[in-house]
Design a protein around this motif. Structure first.
Motif, PDB file in Angstrom:
ATOM      1  N   SER A  62       0.811  -1.220   0.000  1.00 41.00           N
ATOM      2  CA  SER A  62       0.000   0.000   0.000  1.00 41.00           C
ATOM      3  C   SER A  62       0.841   1.265   0.000  1.00 41.00           C
ATOM      4  O   SER A  62       0.297   2.360  -0.158  1.00 41.00           O
ATOM      5  CB  SER A  62      -0.921   0.017   1.229  1.00 41.00           C
ATOM      6  OG  SER A  62      -1.734  -1.122   1.268  1.00 41.00           O
ATOM      7  N   ILE A  63       2.146   1.133   0.194  1.00 39.06           N
ATOM      8  CA  ILE A  63       3.016   2.300   0.322  1.00 39.06           C
ATOM      9  C   ILE A  63       3.851   2.428  -0.945  1.00 39.06           C
ATOM     10  O   ILE A  63       4.655   1.554  -1.256  1.00 39.06           O
ATOM     11  CB  ILE A  63       3.928   2.166   1.556  1.00 39.06           C
ATOM     12  CG1 ILE A  63       3.071   1.997   2.821  1.00 39.06           C
ATOM     13  CG2 ILE A  63       4.846   3.374   1.687  1.00 39.06           C
ATOM     14  CD1 ILE A  63       3.875   1.733   4.068  1.00 39.06           C
ATOM     15  N   PRO A  64       3.685   3.512  -1.715  1.00 35.92           N
ATOM     16  CA  PRO A  64       4.439   3.664  -2.958  1.00 35.92           C
ATOM     17  C   PRO A  64       5.907   3.973  -2.687  1.00 35.92           C
ATOM     18  O   PRO A  64       6.271   4.475  -1.624  1.00 35.92           O
ATOM     19  CB  PRO A  64       3.744   4.843  -3.647  1.00 35.92           C
ATOM     20  CG  PRO A  64       3.174   5.645  -2.514  1.00 35.92           C
ATOM     21  CD  PRO A  64       2.780   4.648  -1.461  1.00 35.92           C
ATOM     22  N   ARG A  90      -5.773   6.726   2.619  1.00 28.75           N
ATOM     23  CA  ARG A  90      -5.325   7.327   3.876  1.00 28.75           C
ATOM     24  C   ARG A  90      -5.144   8.818   3.645  1.00 28.75           C
ATOM     25  O   ARG A  90      -4.532   9.228   2.658  1.00 28.75           O
ATOM     26  CB  ARG A  90      -4.013   6.720   4.344  1.00 28.75           C
ATOM     27  CG  ARG A  90      -3.398   7.347   5.593  1.00 28.75           C
ATOM     28  CD  ARG A  90      -2.104   6.651   5.922  1.00 28.75           C
ATOM     29  NE  ARG A  90      -1.485   7.092   7.161  1.00 28.75           N
ATOM     30  CZ  ARG A  90      -0.480   7.968   7.231  1.00 28.75           C
ATOM     31  NH1 ARG A  90      -0.008   8.513   6.102  1.00 28.75           N
ATOM     32  NH2 ARG A  90       0.046   8.303   8.380  1.00 28.75           N
ATOM     33  N   ALA A  91      -5.667   9.629   4.559  1.00 27.00           N
ATOM     34  CA  ALA A  91      -5.554  11.082   4.463  1.00 27.00           C
ATOM     35  C   ALA A  91      -5.080  11.644   5.799  1.00 27.00           C
ATOM     36  O   ALA A  91      -5.546  11.220   6.860  1.00 27.00           O
ATOM     37  CB  ALA A  91      -6.890  11.709   4.068  1.00 27.00           C
ATOM     38  N   VAL A  92      -4.150  12.591   5.739  1.00 27.96           N
ATOM     39  CA  VAL A  92      -3.577  13.207   6.941  1.00 27.96           C
ATOM     40  C   VAL A  92      -3.598  14.721   6.775  1.00 27.96           C
ATOM     41  O   VAL A  92      -3.215  15.249   5.723  1.00 27.96           O
ATOM     42  CB  VAL A  92      -2.122  12.743   7.180  1.00 27.96           C
ATOM     43  CG1 VAL A  92      -1.533  13.446   8.401  1.00 27.96           C
ATOM     44  CG2 VAL A  92      -2.052  11.241   7.347  1.00 27.96           C
ATOM     45  N   ASN A 101      -0.628   2.655  -7.185  1.00 30.04           N
ATOM     46  CA  ASN A 101      -0.461   3.560  -6.053  1.00 30.04           C
ATOM     47  C   ASN A 101      -0.515   4.999  -6.540  1.00 30.04           C
ATOM     48  O   ASN A 101       0.138   5.349  -7.542  1.00 30.04           O
ATOM     49  CB  ASN A 101       0.887   3.333  -5.357  1.00 30.04           C
ATOM     50  CG  ASN A 101       0.881   2.101  -4.483  1.00 30.04           C
ATOM     51  OD1 ASN A 101       0.117   2.002  -3.538  1.00 30.04           O
ATOM     52  ND2 ASN A 101       1.733   1.152  -4.812  1.00 30.04           N
ATOM     53  N   ALA A 102      -1.272   5.834  -5.835  1.00 24.31           N
ATOM     54  CA  ALA A 102      -1.319   7.265  -6.133  1.00 24.31           C
ATOM     55  C   ALA A 102      -1.185   8.035  -4.826  1.00 24.31           C
ATOM     56  O   ALA A 102      -1.784   7.654  -3.810  1.00 24.31           O
ATOM     57  CB  ALA A 102      -2.629   7.633  -6.826  1.00 24.31           C
ATOM     58  N   THR A 103      -0.374   9.073  -4.837  1.00 23.96           N
ATOM     59  CA  THR A 103      -0.155   9.876  -3.632  1.00 23.96           C
ATOM     60  C   THR A 103      -0.163  11.349  -3.988  1.00 23.96           C
ATOM     61  O   THR A 103       0.231  11.738  -5.090  1.00 23.96           O
ATOM     62  CB  THR A 103       1.192   9.538  -2.968  1.00 23.96           C
ATOM     63  OG1 THR A 103       2.241   9.698  -3.932  1.00 23.96           O
ATOM     64  CG2 THR A 103       1.214   8.119  -2.454  1.00 23.96           C
ATOM     65  N   VAL A 104      -0.578  12.156  -3.036  1.00 24.21           N
ATOM     66  CA  VAL A 104      -0.512  13.618  -3.158  1.00 24.21           C
ATOM     67  C   VAL A 104      -0.021  14.166  -1.825  1.00 24.21           C
ATOM     68  O   VAL A 104      -0.546  13.790  -0.757  1.00 24.21           O
ATOM     69  CB  VAL A 104      -1.886  14.232  -3.506  1.00 24.21           C
ATOM     70  CG1 VAL A 104      -1.790  15.750  -3.528  1.00 24.21           C
ATOM     71  CG2 VAL A 104      -2.383  13.723  -4.852  1.00 24.21           C
ATOM     72  N   PHE A 110      -2.992   9.068   0.369  1.00 27.85           N
ATOM     73  CA  PHE A 110      -2.495   7.826  -0.236  1.00 27.85           C
ATOM     74  C   PHE A 110      -3.684   7.043  -0.793  1.00 27.85           C
ATOM     75  O   PHE A 110      -4.732   6.964  -0.147  1.00 27.85           O
ATOM     76  CB  PHE A 110      -1.803   6.929   0.803  1.00 27.85           C
ATOM     77  CG  PHE A 110      -0.502   7.455   1.332  1.00 27.85           C
ATOM     78  CD1 PHE A 110       0.711   6.972   0.845  1.00 27.85           C
ATOM     79  CD2 PHE A 110      -0.480   8.420   2.322  1.00 27.85           C
ATOM     80  CE1 PHE A 110       1.908   7.451   1.339  1.00 27.85           C
ATOM     81  CE2 PHE A 110       0.710   8.899   2.823  1.00 27.85           C
ATOM     82  CZ  PHE A 110       1.914   8.419   2.330  1.00 27.85           C
ATOM     83  N   TYR A 111      -3.491   6.462  -1.967  1.00 26.62           N
ATOM     84  CA  TYR A 111      -4.491   5.523  -2.496  1.00 26.62           C
ATOM     85  C   TYR A 111      -3.759   4.336  -3.096  1.00 26.62           C
ATOM     86  O   TYR A 111      -2.753   4.494  -3.797  1.00 26.62           O
ATOM     87  CB  TYR A 111      -5.385   6.154  -3.561  1.00 26.62           C
ATOM     88  CG  TYR A 111      -6.270   5.127  -4.235  1.00 26.62           C
ATOM     89  CD1 TYR A 111      -7.386   4.605  -3.569  1.00 26.62           C
ATOM     90  CD2 TYR A 111      -5.964   4.624  -5.496  1.00 26.62           C
ATOM     91  CE1 TYR A 111      -8.179   3.626  -4.152  1.00 26.62           C
ATOM     92  CE2 TYR A 111      -6.755   3.649  -6.095  1.00 26.62           C
ATOM     93  CZ  TYR A 111      -7.855   3.162  -5.411  1.00 26.62           C
ATOM     94  OH  TYR A 111      -8.626   2.190  -5.994  1.00 26.62           O
ATOM     95  N   ASN A 112      -4.268   3.143  -2.819  1.00 26.35           N
ATOM     96  CA  ASN A 112      -3.670   1.926  -3.354  1.00 26.35           C
ATOM     97  C   ASN A 112      -4.759   0.948  -3.770  1.00 26.35           C
ATOM     98  O   ASN A 112      -5.767   0.786  -3.081  1.00 26.35           O
ATOM     99  CB  ASN A 112      -2.765   1.262  -2.316  1.00 26.35           C
ATOM    100  CG  ASN A 112      -2.401  -0.170  -2.684  1.00 26.35           C
ATOM    101  OD1 ASN A 112      -3.055  -1.121  -2.257  1.00 26.35           O
ATOM    102  ND2 ASN A 112      -1.385  -0.335  -3.508  1.00 26.35           N
TER     103      ASN A 112
END
Length: 606
Positions: free
Chosen positions: A148-150, A456-458, A351-354, A371-373
């Motif tokens: 799940s972690i790019p 996941r959002a922070v 995996n996509a992250t911003v 995070f998106y996976n």
């Protein structure tokens, strides 16, 4: 055993300038004291929320850089971590996976259990991916799936060994792994990698697109990445070493503990002689090979040899190999488990992250992470559906009659013409009973499939201020993660299987299910004499899909305040006061087939 040596072919395109805050590592001898003083900044060491001006820890600390991950062609952070000496036996797509472990990558520090290794991202917990069930692929806990972690925006990965329980709880007893991402990325980077083993298989592909820019006079930076990774499957028969099927067994030359001869030796080409994919006919339900039915040896007149069912349902000679002990023979025609065993399972990941950092004031910042996976994984190999003397209950040998209409006249005659008569069939005068020992690889597709989505959002509001001649730091953060997905496996309905193999001859001479009520419910007869002899219609009747859906949620709120109080000869006395609220939720919903236990395993409760 070198299973995979990667040959990597990559291209990188850079546009603009990539800028990031430099991590603090030991300086080289060429760097001056003035340079060191300029580059060192205050950091938070994993395992503590107190900021210091060095990267040290009271516990052993190892760091894996992004360069290491990229240079070795790792498509998953877990691959790099599992090469560390402190890493125990992990849960990964390497080797056989089944149940609820398909496609998962859990790290196991010091072999204390994957649920005792805590995984953080930027110092904060990441939502777990391990399903709590009696058939979990790993022990219960909130293990994080590294799939799940790019890898695109990773700066470094810190591992604090054999500590962390006092700070984080019992899930950190073995250690803490903190994945730290890059900040303030500017420019565009495109990276493509292709790797394969030295045997020309086990292909892996990774494509990454990373971009970032700064706006509003560099007060606001936005960076994002998309990563696609895919690995192919490898089976035991694809490797010379595992295809050897080496196993230790009794040494027939050994006569006593004092004769100087080893009690056990290595055997090659292991087979299970008491069972085959097409079936062996025994005179009993036991496993003694002396009870295998025999036929006239077609190559030696006057001799008889053991017999097995050929794909066309006829009886042909059977070679049991060199018998070693129960379930172990060297060579022969017995079941070859290597053909049913995986060395690497295929996994596909998106995996996509911003990441965003906004400077509200020179001393107050707002950070955001998303995070998106999406992961899909399959176990291409699976154990058969067994019926034989090595097993019990519904997996025991099948008692059948020579009255079975699926037996050809020649095969029926061969079974009846045994040197020692078989037990009489009490329900069919003139017929005899025998027991079928079969490893059915042709009844269901050999796959376990898993699919999951993680988000996941922070949000982290943080800053610093000066008071009483000192600098103090504070932050308020909210973190929400959710992992949801399902597992599914094709299997049989045991009650329907029992109905489908209980057959007799209809008025027109065709085979039919003996039970009239079962026939009315759609029962179709199942032919087990020879691999592949069954009809698709019969498979449709006995087959089903076991599926288990799940959702795991994690919500965390935290606040921290810290800084330096006063100086002592060895340095400042620092402190941190924090508050954290964490809520973990989990839902596990098996479908009716799983919940009712209609197969050969125990029912799985929601």
């Amino acid at each position: 055993m070198n299973l995979k040596r990667n040959y990597l072919f990559g291209t990188t395109i850079l546009a603009g300038v990539i800028a990031m805050s430099a991590p603090v590592f030991a300086q080289t001898a060429e760097q001056t004291t003035e340079q060191q003083a300029t580059e060192v900044s205050e950091v938070v060491v994993t395992g503590s929320r107190i900021r210091r001006n060095d990267l040290t820890s009271a516990s052993p600390l190892t760091v894996v850089s992004s360069e290491t991950i990229d240079n070795k062609g790792f498509t998953n952070v877990a691959q790099a971590l599992n090469q560390q000496p402190v890493a125990g036996v992990p849960i990964t797509p390497d080797g056989d996976q089944a149940g609820f472990g398909v496609g998962r990558s859990f790290v196991n520090l010091f072999n204390l259990g994957t649920n005792r290794t805590l995984v953080l991202v930027n110092g904060r917990r990441f939502v777990g991916a391990n399903v709590s069930s009696i058939f979990s692929g790993a022990v219960a806990g909130g293990q994080v799936d590294f799939s799940s972690i790019p890898t695109a925006l990773i700066d470094r990965v810190e591992t604090v060994q054999a500590t962390g329980g006092a700070v984080y709880g019992s899930d950190a007893v073995a250690g803490v792994i903190n994945v730290i991402t890059k900040k303030n990325f500017e420019g565009v980077e495109v990276n493509a990698e292709y790797g394969l083993s030295e045997r020309g298989d086990g292909d892996q592909v990774r494509v990454r697109l990373t971009g970032g820019t700064s706006l509003l006079d560099d007060r606001w930076n936005v960076a994002g990445s998309y990563e696609y990774a895919e690995t192919d499957s490898i089976g035991y028969m694809d490797r010379d070493r595992t295809a050897l099927q080496m196993i230790r067994g009794s040494n027939p030359l050994n006569t006593s503990p004092t004769d100087g001869i080893p009690a056990q030796v290595w055997y090659f080409n292991r087979r299970i002689p008491e069972i085959t994919e097409g079936g062996l006919a025994f005179r009993t339900s036991g496993i003694g090979l002396a009870n295998v039915l025999t036929i006239a040896d077609p190559n030696n007149a006057g001799r008889r040899v053991m017999a097995q069912f050929a794909p066309d349902g006829s009886l042909v000679p059977y070679d049991p190999g060199q018998f070693v002990q129960a379930s172990i023979a060297s060579g022969g025609d017995g079941l070859n488990l290597a053909e049913l065993t995986s060395l690497q399972s295929p996994v596909t990941r998106h995996n996509a992250t911003v990441f965003s950092t906004f400077e509200i004031t020179p001393r107050v910042r707002l950070d955001a992470e998303v995070f998106y996976n999406h992961t899909e994984a399959t176990e291409d190999y699976n154990q058969p559906i067994y019926n034989g003397g090595l097993f019990g209950g519904t997996s025991g040998a099948l008692r059948l009659s020579t009255a079975n209409p699926f037996l050809s006249a020649a095969t029926r005659t061969a079974i009846l013409n045994q040197p020692t008569p078989l037990p009489a069939d009490p329900n069919n005068p003139g017929e005899r009973l025998f027991w079928l020992h079969r490893a059915s690889t042709d009844l269901v597709e050999p796959n376990n499939y898993a699919e999951s989505d993680t988000i996941r959002a922070v949000l982290n509001l943080n800053g610093d201020f000066d008071a009483m001649g000192r600098t103090f730091f504070w932050n308020i953060a909210a973190n929400h993660g959710q992992n949801e997905g399902f597992f599914q496996q094709d299997n049989i309905v045991q009650s329907r299987f029992a109905q489908a193999i209980d057959v007799n001859r209809a008025a027109n001479g065709d085979a039919q299910c003996a039970d009239a009520a079962a026939r009315a419910a759609g029962c179709l007869p199942l032919n087990l004499f020879g691999k592949g002899a069954r009809s698709q219609a019969a498979l449709d009747y006995i087959g089903t899909t076991f599926r288990q859906d799940y959702t795991i949620k994690q919500t965390t709120y935290e606040a921290n305040f810290g800084g330096d109080l006063f100086n002592l000869p060895a340095g400042p006395v620092a402190f941190n006061v924090g508050y954290e609220y964490r809520k973990e939720e989990s839902e596990f919903l098996p479908n009716d087939a799983s919940r009712l236990g209609v197969g050969r395993t125990a029912p799985i409760s929601p």
